[in-house]
Write a protein that holds these residues in place. Structure first.
Motif, PDB file in Angstrom:
ATOM      1  N   ASN A 137       3.150  75.629  -4.747  1.00 43.15           N
ATOM      2  CA  ASN A 137       3.421  76.210  -3.436  1.00 43.15           C
ATOM      3  C   ASN A 137       4.785  76.876  -3.424  1.00 43.15           C
ATOM      4  OD1 ASN A 137       0.973  75.440  -2.375  1.00 43.15           O
ATOM      5  ND2 ASN A 137       1.741  73.577  -1.420  1.00 43.15           N
ATOM      6  N   HIS A 138       4.900  77.925  -2.605  1.00 41.85           N
ATOM      7  CA  HIS A 138       6.147  78.678  -2.486  1.00 41.85           C
ATOM      8  C   HIS A 138       6.890  78.344  -1.199  1.00 41.85           C
ATOM      9  CE1 HIS A 138       3.877  80.973  -5.459  1.00 41.85           C
ATOM     10  NE2 HIS A 138       5.007  81.537  -5.827  1.00 41.85           N
ATOM     11  N   GLY A 139       6.249  77.613  -0.309  1.00 40.67           N
ATOM     12  CA  GLY A 139       6.847  77.209   0.958  1.00 40.67           C
ATOM     13  C   GLY A 139       6.215  75.903   1.397  1.00 40.67           C
ATOM     14  N   ASP A 247       2.948  80.372   5.419  1.00 41.38           N
ATOM     15  CA  ASP A 247       4.142  79.673   4.969  1.00 41.38           C
ATOM     16  C   ASP A 247       5.364  80.589   5.010  1.00 41.38           C
ATOM     17  OD1 ASP A 247       2.523  80.920   3.044  1.00 41.38           O
ATOM     18  OD2 ASP A 247       3.403  79.819   1.369  1.00 41.38           O
ATOM     19  N   TYR A 249       8.942  81.845   3.490  1.00 45.47           N
ATOM     20  CA  TYR A 249       9.484  82.016   2.148  1.00 45.47           C
ATOM     21  C   TYR A 249      10.895  82.593   2.232  1.00 45.47           C
ATOM     22  CZ  TYR A 249       9.853  83.320  -2.741  1.00 45.47           C
ATOM     23  OH  TYR A 249      10.275  83.425  -4.038  1.00 45.47           O
ATOM     24  N   LYS A 251      14.318  84.258   0.092  1.00 42.23           N
ATOM     25  CA  LYS A 251      14.717  84.955  -1.135  1.00 42.23           C
ATOM     26  C   LYS A 251      16.077  85.613  -0.933  1.00 42.23           C
ATOM     27  CE  LYS A 251      13.822  86.961  -5.249  1.00 42.23           C
ATOM     28  NZ  LYS A 251      13.519  86.230  -6.481  1.00 42.23           N
ATOM     29  N   TYR A 256      10.905  85.520   4.920  1.00 37.16           N
ATOM     30  CA  TYR A 256       9.649  86.261   4.894  1.00 37.16           C
ATOM     31  C   TYR A 256       8.491  85.309   5.195  1.00 37.16           C
ATOM     32  CZ  TYR A 256      12.504  89.216   1.742  1.00 37.16           C
ATOM     33  OH  TYR A 256      13.507  89.974   1.172  1.00 37.16           O
ATOM     34  N   ASN A 257       7.330  85.894   5.471  1.00 33.94           N
ATOM     35  CA  ASN A 257       6.075  85.178   5.270  1.00 33.94           C
ATOM     36  C   ASN A 257       5.613  85.491   3.853  1.00 33.94           C
ATOM     37  OD1 ASN A 257       5.614  86.075   8.523  1.00 33.94           O
ATOM     38  ND2 ASN A 257       5.389  83.924   7.978  1.00 33.94           N
ATOM     39  N   TYR A 258       5.006  84.518   3.209  1.00 37.24           N
ATOM     40  CA  TYR A 258       4.543  84.730   1.836  1.00 37.24           C
ATOM     41  C   TYR A 258       3.598  85.925   1.787  1.00 37.24           C
ATOM     42  CZ  TYR A 258       2.660  83.790  -2.788  1.00 37.24           C
ATOM     43  OH  TYR A 258       2.306  83.898  -4.108  1.00 37.24           O
ATOM     44  N   ALA A 301      -0.449  83.106  -8.268  1.00 35.68           N
ATOM     45  CA  ALA A 301       0.384  83.517  -7.140  1.00 35.68           C
ATOM     46  C   ALA A 301      -0.304  84.540  -6.239  1.00 35.68           C
ATOM     47  CB  ALA A 301       1.703  84.102  -7.648  1.00 35.68           C
ATOM     48  N   THR A 304      -3.408  83.783  -2.210  1.00 39.70           N
ATOM     49  CA  THR A 304      -2.620  83.351  -1.053  1.00 39.70           C
ATOM     50  C   THR A 304      -3.308  82.237  -0.275  1.00 39.70           C
ATOM     51  OG1 THR A 304      -1.756  85.594  -0.884  1.00 39.70           O
ATOM     52  CG2 THR A 304      -1.514  84.192   1.061  1.00 39.70           C
ATOM     53  N   VAL A 321       7.649  88.437  -3.514  1.00 41.27           N
ATOM     54  CA  VAL A 321       6.898  87.748  -4.566  1.00 41.27           C
ATOM     55  C   VAL A 321       6.142  88.752  -5.441  1.00 41.27           C
ATOM     56  CG1 VAL A 321       5.113  86.027  -5.048  1.00 41.27           C
ATOM     57  CG2 VAL A 321       6.711  85.663  -3.169  1.00 41.27           C
TER      58      VAL A 321
END
Length: 519
Positions: A137-139, A247, A249, A251, A256-258, A301, A304, A321
């Motif tokens: 997961n990224h978030g 989620d 995110y 950076k 951001y949103n993913y 990745a 989503t 991403v």
């Protein structure tokens, strides 16, 4: 919970606690950022007030001997800084790890959660159980009620629509599909690159994965091609499908949103699914409940989770991403000269394979054969042949066809092989896969090294210590040790008995002609 990473102070709120409310009722933990530039700017101003903990060094220094291995303090603090809407997301996410994943998962990164199952169990079944399927997961994990759920289709499409999950499940509108698909993180086996040639050290982007960041499941849902048709088809210029998740995110100080994208051509051949079911059960929340994207053959990745929106665009997504991560550089590119544009975007996963048992540095007592198990995968097609070597790659043995699992066009194959082993001492085993297009793997890690440490596609290698009890002298030693209750393993433990008697030594020296020459 894992202990805080070194030098990470307890979080302290800076200034007034911000309030970024949830976007929709029934969508807990979802804050929409992409549609509101002013709100994004406000959040980024909040982030700018903090001196967040530095990323831990885990490549030139040993990894912590803990589980979770890494905690992700910075990423927790990013969420804490956003106020009441997101501050509980790290704890909520960990709750779902404990609820939905096996108790003995290897927690590579606690938050955002990255986890893989124990090596031996992963390949016992050709279909990975939901509890053992890896998670990258990224978030954090949003909590979305199915009855409140919908997603939007917009952009270069003739009839933009808002579609509920109830409508998507209506078979009079959308015929269902059910397909076995392997998803693989591009970080699989990254630890091999880290051990030999360290690279970019961000603990979220480049978590130290082993061989378990891959899993295979049967997903049920609807082909995205049917959804686009339901929306009147694409308008001129629509060449890429941008997917956004619920989620949040972070950076480089931005929020951001993913978001990622895949080319329309994948949709046209029915290789993108919107899935609500995994192995006959509703998607686990940690895997994207109530609806996720599944892109066959592509880097994981792109699949989503917690889908909110599909935006049809002319060019690949500019979301970070897609644009700034998952880039494959040449070995000449590194911290000194890397840009987002001087590498290429990783999409289709290459041929890869791994030995799951034994594991590196195992010391094995055997009678001339050692059983190996593992997996093989190709995002371009399917594994056609698996070969293993007991001498580092000079002599290769083909795994018999009846020791390979069933072929799936979009799935891995698990395998097992009884390796003939005569030699003793340290040996190097390795594996390679050939897919249906005769693609195979680079020979060494160095051949596949890249600054972001993605796609360790080289032949997977393990070193094992061979103790062959078919050898008379070895059998004699094992018997002597067993009679005195002395274990052979670990080999590094000093031997507590004499290696031979004085009489045996004298007789052996006589036969050998002594230590020194006569003249």
């Amino acid at each position: 919970m894992a202990p805080a990473e070194p030098y990470a102070l307890p979080f302290q709120q800076q200034g007034e606690v911000p309030n970024f409310p949830e976007e929709l009722p029934g969508w807990s933990g979802y804050v929409e950022w992409e549609k509101y530039p002013e709100k994004k700017k406000q959040a980024e101003d909040v982030l700018a007030k903090y001196d967040f903990p530095k990323p831990p060094e885990f490549q030139f220094l040993p990894l912590p001997d803990t589980n979770p291995i890494l905690e992700g303090v910075r990423w927790k603090y990013y969420h804490y800084a956003m106020g009441k809407t997101l501050k509980d997301i790290p704890d909520i996410s960990w709750k779902y790890v404990l609820k939905e994943k096996s108790p003995d998962m290897i927690h590579v990164l606690q938050f955002p959660y990255n986890g893989e199952p124990p090596r031996d169990r992963l390949v016992k079944n050709e279909i990975t159980t939901n509890t053992d399927h890896f998670v990258r997961n990224h978030g954090g994990i949003p909590e979305i009620n199915e009855e409140d759920y919908f997603f939007e289709v917009e952009g270069l499409v003739n009839t933009p629509k808002k579609i509920t999950l109830k409508e998507l499940k209506d078979e009079s509108l959308f015929p269902r599909m059910s397909t076995v698909v392997t998803l693989q993180c591009s970080g699989t086996r990254r630890i091999e690159q880290i051990h030999e040639y360290p690279g970019d050290g961000d603990e979220l982007i480049n978590a130290p994965w082993g061989e378990g960041a891959i899993g295979t499941a049967r997903y049920t849902g609807v082909s995205l091609k049917k959804v686009i048709k339901y929306c009147g088809g694409l308008r001129d210029g629509g060449k890429h499908l941008e997917f956004f998740g619920a989620d949040t995110y972070f950076k480089k100080g931005h929020i951001y949103n993913y978001g990622v994208s895949a080319p329309v051509r994948k949709m046209k051949v029915n290789e993108i699914m919107l899935a609500w079911e995994m192995n006959g059960e509703p998607l686990p929340r940690i895997h994207g409940y109530p609806l996720r994207v599944v892109v066959f053959g592509y880097i994981g990745a792109r699949s989503t989770k917690w889908l909110t929106r599909i935006n049809i665009i002319e060019n690949p997504s500019m979301a970070p991403v897609q644009m700034k991560e998952y880039i494959y550089y040449t070995p000449q590119i590194g911290k000194q000269n890397a840009t987002y544009s001087n590498g290429f975007s990783i999409q289709t996963m290459p041929v890869s394979s791994a030995i799951m048992t034994p594991i590196n540095h195992d010391q094995i007592i055997h009678d001339g054969r050692i059983k190996l198990t593992g997996w093989a995968y190709s995002g371009n097609g399917w594994p056609e042949r698996v070969e293993v070597s007991g001498d580092g790659g000079s002599i290769w043995y083909e795994v018999p066809y009846d020791k390979l699992s069933k072929k799936y066009f979009h799935g891995w194959r698990t395998w097992e092989f009884e390796m003939p082993v005569d030699a003793e001492g340290w040996l190097e085993f390795c594996v390679r896969c050939w897919d249906n297009a005769l693609n195979t793997q680079p020979t060494y890690v160095r051949s596949a090294w890249n600054w972001d440490l993605h796609v360790t596609s080289s032949c997977h290698r393990i070193k094992i210590y061979s103790i062959n009890k078919a050898k008379p002298e070895t059998a004699k030693r094992l018997t002597a040790m067993e009679s005195k209750g002395i274990p052979m393993v670990p080999i590094t433990h000093p031997l507590e008995i004499d290696l031979e008697t004085d009489e045996e030594y004298i007789e052996a020296m006589r036969k050998r002609g002594g230590r020194d020459p006569e003249e």
